[in-house]
Design an enzyme around this catalytic site. Structure first.
Site, short mmCIF file in Angstrom:
data_model
loop_
_atom_site.label_atom_id
_atom_site.label_comp_id
_atom_site.label_asym_id
_atom_site.label_seq_id
_atom_site.Cartn_x
_atom_site.Cartn_y
_atom_site.Cartn_z
N ARG A 15 0.75 -1.16 0.04
CA ARG A 15 0.01 -0.01 -0.02
C ARG A 15 0.90 1.25 0.10
O ARG A 15 0.41 2.18 0.59
CB ARG A 15 -0.91 -0.25 1.46
CG ARG A 15 -1.83 -0.96 0.98
CD ARG A 15 -3.05 -0.92 2.02
NE ARG A 15 -2.47 -1.17 3.42
CZ ARG A 15 -3.23 -0.74 4.62
NH1 ARG A 15 -4.32 -0.22 4.52
NH2 ARG A 15 -2.67 -0.90 5.67
N LYS A 114 -20.71 1.75 -6.12
CA LYS A 114 -20.06 0.66 -6.33
C LYS A 114 -19.93 0.28 -8.20
O LYS A 114 -20.59 0.51 -8.69
CB LYS A 114 -21.13 -0.35 -5.65
CG LYS A 114 -20.83 -0.56 -4.23
CD LYS A 114 -21.24 -1.66 -3.65
CE LYS A 114 -20.74 -1.89 -2.37
NZ LYS A 114 -19.58 -2.36 -2.23
N GLY A 432 -27.09 0.14 16.25
CA GLY A 432 -26.00 -0.99 17.00
C GLY A 432 -24.99 -0.31 17.55
O GLY A 432 -24.51 -0.46 19.00
N ARG A 515 -8.48 3.91 0.19
CA ARG A 515 -8.96 2.96 1.11
C ARG A 515 -8.88 1.56 0.55
O ARG A 515 -9.23 1.15 -0.65
CB ARG A 515 -10.37 3.36 1.40
CG ARG A 515 -10.61 4.59 2.17
CD ARG A 515 -9.71 4.61 3.34
NE ARG A 515 -9.80 5.87 4.24
CZ ARG A 515 -10.74 5.77 4.95
NH1 ARG A 515 -11.41 5.00 5.55
NH2 ARG A 515 -11.20 6.99 5.78
N TRP A 561 -18.94 -9.95 1.94
CA TRP A 561 -17.86 -9.24 2.11
C TRP A 561 -16.50 -10.14 2.51
O TRP A 561 -15.43 -9.77 2.91
CB TRP A 561 -18.03 -8.18 3.31
CG TRP A 561 -18.73 -7.09 2.87
CD1 TRP A 561 -18.97 -6.71 1.69
CD2 TRP A 561 -19.56 -6.22 3.63
NE1 TRP A 561 -19.81 -5.53 1.59
CE2 TRP A 561 -20.23 -5.18 2.85
CE3 TRP A 561 -19.53 -5.88 5.06
CZ2 TRP A 561 -20.71 -4.09 3.45
CZ3 TRP A 561 -20.54 -4.62 5.67
CH2 TRP A 561 -20.90 -3.99 4.72
N GLU A 605 -25.72 -5.92 -2.55
CA GLU A 605 -24.50 -5.81 -3.14
C GLU A 605 -24.09 -6.81 -4.20
O GLU A 605 -23.69 -6.44 -5.44
CB GLU A 605 -23.27 -5.69 -2.29
CG GLU A 605 -23.06 -4.45 -1.78
CD GLU A 605 -21.93 -4.49 -0.70
OE1 GLU A 605 -20.98 -5.28 -0.83
OE2 GLU A 605 -21.89 -3.48 0.05
N HIS A 642 -31.27 -4.94 9.31
CA HIS A 642 -30.76 -3.55 9.05
C HIS A 642 -30.10 -3.59 7.69
O HIS A 642 -29.36 -4.81 7.64
CB HIS A 642 -30.03 -3.06 10.24
CG HIS A 642 -29.27 -1.61 9.58
ND1 HIS A 642 -29.85 -0.37 9.43
CD2 HIS A 642 -27.94 -1.51 9.27
CE1 HIS A 642 -28.99 0.31 9.08
NE2 HIS A 642 -27.90 -0.18 8.73
N HIS A 695 -23.96 9.65 8.31
CA HIS A 695 -22.65 9.87 7.64
C HIS A 695 -22.27 11.53 8.02
O HIS A 695 -21.20 11.88 7.58
CB HIS A 695 -22.70 9.72 6.44
CG HIS A 695 -23.28 8.35 6.34
ND1 HIS A 695 -24.58 7.90 6.10
CD2 HIS A 695 -22.62 7.13 6.09
CE1 HIS A 695 -24.74 6.59 5.93
NE2 HIS A 695 -23.54 6.06 6.12
N CYS A 727 -28.18 4.38 10.45
CA CYS A 727 -26.91 3.46 10.28
C CYS A 727 -26.40 3.33 11.69
O CYS A 727 -26.67 4.14 12.78
CB CYS A 727 -26.05 3.55 9.16
SG CYS A 727 -24.93 2.13 8.96
N1 GLN Z 1 -25.04 -2.95 13.75
C1 GLN Z 1 -24.09 -2.21 12.81
C2 GLN Z 1 -23.55 -1.05 13.65
O1 GLN Z 1 -24.30 -0.39 14.04
C3 GLN Z 1 -24.52 -2.17 11.43
C4 GLN Z 1 -23.42 -1.50 10.56
C5 GLN Z 1 -23.93 -1.50 9.21
O2 GLN Z 1 -24.80 -1.36 8.96
N2 GLN Z 1 -22.89 -0.93 8.37
O3 GLN Z 1 -22.31 -0.48 13.39
ZN ZN Z 2 -25.98 0.38 8.08
#
Ligand code: GLN
Ligand code: ZN
Length: 757
Positions: A15, A114, A432, A515, A561, A605, A642, A695, A727
């Site tokens: 990298r 993506k 979460g 990244r 992933w 995805e 989620h 975000h 999120c």
């Molecule tokens: N439970 C995970 C969090 O809260 C979900 C993360 C995600 O959706 N990328 O971080």
């Molecule tokens: Zn999420």
């Protein structure tokens, strides 16, 4: 037989490019230094390719950030807001890639998306009515001349105009056809410029052709290339990847390309197309038979058999990769911790070069079956006790339809759950994770370095959990979480705790810009040896009267992933993961956890690029896998899921068929349209469309959240609506998180009071 590759990774074996670029951004090194490091890296990589015997080196696959962005700069499709900053060429480029905030102005970056069905993200070019294409050949020219100075035979590579146009965001009134003459002209000039410095092959990548191509688009493609190829002075290779070109194969082969690159790994119809329509004798078929996206050694017997079938139709074949090697790590030789028994199954980019050279040589031999290289390769493909576990196989085999379904229909479960869990209207919750503060990270890294023992580490995590529960109680949230302080990554954590995964030290793959990700590798059959999330979550549950959600990553996301196996069908692997998770789900339930969330952040995805393959090749096993993981619980146990996006409008019935009780998702951008579609599809799952965007560090006001909730209530019955951010909060700071969540709870309270009960 001749051989080649579609492209090579560019972040550097260790990298280096990431480090150099980030140092440059921080002002630690000059632009000249950055460029010279990049040049050196290119030269080193070219040397590796040359040493492996690669006859012709693709040049133009290097990029400081992204190849689509390079293309935008190459053809002058750079939005005015970046140009007008008045920065030099490279800084303008970085401004478009990452945004710019400084004395010359304040602009956001281009959007990132993506790249087809990969985990790589490209920068989405923008075209508006004022866009005037203008060729800037300087960077590509420089690369070509440097490669030639290194004594290499080069093949310049560019992303083609069709893919560029189709992926660009059209911001004005013009449509794609309006841009056609301009872009054809500019690519013609590009080809002419290349011809001044280079004679031989040019590769034009058109991955867009493997998607659903309408008749109209196929015609557009044809027109574009008729014009482009009319005055060509070099040999042109049309390169496709990530699938087959079933909608436009006959158009492609009737155009005057000198070579056509087809993907025989993901292109499930590629061979059928060859057989059905033939392949022109005067053209060279670049047969993408070595997987550019996965890390396993190629099965020579299978590859040579495929080559035989292909050459029977197309006599002139160059052996190639299915796509650029951008999607695999550099070299297995940098893995020092994995046993040789494991690594002998791997081929990263460097090793794939060797494989291609060997395969090309074997293909020339009548009696390859007795060749030592062939025999050596054969040894890799027997049964390995490291990779197969009869008990796991047996468990998958003995599954019944009932294992994929909950005992009670959703409506009845939901009524029961509301009573048992005493949930009020508009329950508030989070996704979460809570902020991963410096202390959280330090606890993990000290444990990893051996500075603290497991007991001290655990106590650290428990401390964070205590604070997190106290904070949530103070904020007044209804359904709590433990905060995920023991996890650095939602997939890695699960891979590390399940048998069957292996991890690399240096297996980085570019995700976007500087990244990278280091995907886990599914090496063998997967099972859970012992509970691994129960302790912390059960502990969190003892700290409060409220429910704390059990938090798991779903089977499809874990698989998507990771690097999947090739010796076992994906469908089987995802079932194995689902069963391992089912064990965890049931143990959580046994420990008194009444709400369990199974995240499927990456569900969409790997949706196939073509609609007609969506169900058969993906949804038909992905959705049942989620149900397999979640269905064995009691009817009163509430299953949440989620997703990180709301772009699932086109698969709403499939999402509903996951049969979760509640789903939370990102909705801050396209809220209204998704809510309409949910209603139109009679969506039964309770929903928590994110009421604010995590975000950004911005704190949403109470009124803002209330107005989002009011809009939601117009589309969704109150008893089905949850209130949550969009999120996990792990990348956010503590102060802004607390403020935002307080406003969220306040907004929910005020709206709740407005609803007649
Ligand atoms: N439970 C995970 C969090 O809260 C979900 C993360 C995600 O959706 N990328 O971080
Ligand atoms: Zn999420």
């Amino acid at each position: 037989m001749n051989w080649t590759i579609v492209g090579f990774p560019r972040i550097g074996e260790f990298r280096q490019l990431k480090r150099a670029t980030e140092s440059y951004w921080k002002g630690e090194i000059t632009q000249a230094e950055l460029k010279s490091r990049a040049d050196q890296q290119c030269s080193e990589q070219w040397a590796v390719q040359k040493q492996a015997g690669l006859p012709q080196i693709p040049v133009g696959d290097f990029s400081f950030y992204d190849q689509m962005l390079d293309t935008a700069f190459l053809i002058g499709a750079v939005p005015a807001r970046y140009v007008s900053l008045g920065l030099d060429q490279l800084d303008t480029y970085f401004a478009a890639a990452r945004g710019y905030q400084g004395e010359k102005g304040d602009v956001k970056a281009l959007t990132m998306k993506k790249w087809f069905n990969t985990n790589y993200h490209y920068m989405v070019p923008e075209l508006d009515d004022e866009t005037r294409f203008e060729l800037d050949f300087s960077r590509l020219a420089e690369q070509i001349s440097r490669a030639r100075a290194d004594g290499l035979e080069v093949r310049p590579v560019v992303i083609g105009p069709f893919t560029f146009l189709k992926l660009a965001r059209l911001k004005g009134k013009k449509n794609i056809a309006d841009y056609l003459p301009g872009i054809a002209e500019i690519y013609k000039r590009l080809l002419a410029e290349i011809a001044k410095v280079h004679r031989g092959w040019i590769q034009i990548d058109e991955p867009q052709l493997v998607k659903d191509v309408s008749a109209e688009d196929a015609a557009l493609f044809t027109r574009l290339y008729e014009s482009l190829l009319a005055e060509k002075q070099n040999k042109i290779l049309l390169q496709t990847y990530f699938g087959d070109v079933r909608d436009c194969y006959s158009q492609i082969i009737s155009l005057p390309f000198d070579g056509v690159g087809l993907d025989f790994i993901e292109g499930k119809k590629s061979f059928e197309l060859l057989q059905k329509y033939g392949f022109p004798k005067e053209k060279i078929l670049f047969a993408g038979l070595v997987n550019g996206k996965n890390i396993w050694r190629a099965d020579y017997a299978a590859k040579l058999a495929a080559l035989k079938k292909i050459t029977a139709v197309a006599p002139s074949v160059t052996l190639s990769t299915s796509c650029s090697l951008l999607h695999v790590p550099y070299s297995v030789k940098n893995e020092t911790k994995l046993s040789a028994e494991v690594t002998r199954h791997f081929a990263f980019a460097f090793e794939k070069l060797e494989e291609l050279a060997q395969l090309a040589a074997l293909a020339e031999k009548e009696d390859y079956a007795s060749d030592p290289a062939f025999l050596e390769n054969r040894k890799l493909f027997g049964e390995s006790p490291l990779r197969s576990d009869p008990a796991v196989r047996q468990r998958v085999e003995s599954l019944h339809e009932a294992d994929f379904h909950r005992s009670e229909p959703r409506r009845e479960r939901q009524n029961l759950q509301r009573k048992v869990l005493a949930q009020k209207l508009l329950p508030t919750t989070t996704i979460g994770s809570f902020p991963q503060t410096a202390a959280v990270k330090q606890n993990r890294s000290r444990f990893r370095k051996g500075e603290i023992d497991k007991a001290a580490y655990d106590e650290g995590v428990r401390g964070f959990i205590r604070e997190c529960i106290a904070l949530q109680e103070e904020i007044g949230l209804d359904v709590l979480v433990h905060g995920e302080f023991e996890r650095n990554d939602m997939v890695e954590y699960f891979g590390e705790n399940l048998a069957g995964f292996v991890f690399t030290e240096n297996g980085w793959v570019q995700s976007y810009g500087t990244r990278g990700v280091k995907p886990p590798i599914v090496f063998g059959d997967i099972k859970r040896e012992k509970p691994f999330t129960v302790e912390y979550i059960a502990y969190a549950n003892t700290l409060t009267e409220k429910d704390v959600k059990g938090m798991l990553t779903g089977p499809v996301t874990i698989l998507n992933w990771s690097f999947p196996r090739e010796d076992v069908p994906i469908k089987e692997t995802v079932c194995q993961i689902a069963l391992a998770l089912q064990d965890e789900v049931l143990d959580l339930e046994k420990a008194g956890v009444r709400i369990i969330q199974i995240d499927e952040a990456a569900l969409r995805e790997k949706l196939p690029l073509r609609k007609e393959d969506w169900h058969t090749d993906y949804l038909d096993f992905a959705i049942p896998a989620f149900r397999l993981a979640s269905s064995k619980v009691q009817p009163e146990t509430q299953i949440h899921t989620h997703m990180c996006y709301s772009e699932f409008e086109d698969i709403i019935p499939s999402i509903d068929a996951m049969d979760a009780d509640v789903i939370t998702f990102e909705a801050s951008r396209s809220q209204l349209t998704i809510l309409d579609s949910l209603r139109a599809n009679h969506f039964e799952t309770e929903v928590g469309p994110g009421v604010y965007d995590i975000h950004s560090p911005r704190v949403p006001g109470v009124e803002e959240i209330k107005s989002a909730l009011r809009q939601m209530l117009e589309k969704i019955p109150a008893e089905n609506l949850w209130v949550n951010p969009d999120c996990g909060l792990k990348t956010r700071g503590t102060a802004e998180t607390e403020a935002s969540l307080k406003n969220l709870v306040q907004a929910a309270r005020e709206i709740r009071a407005e609803i007649p009960q």
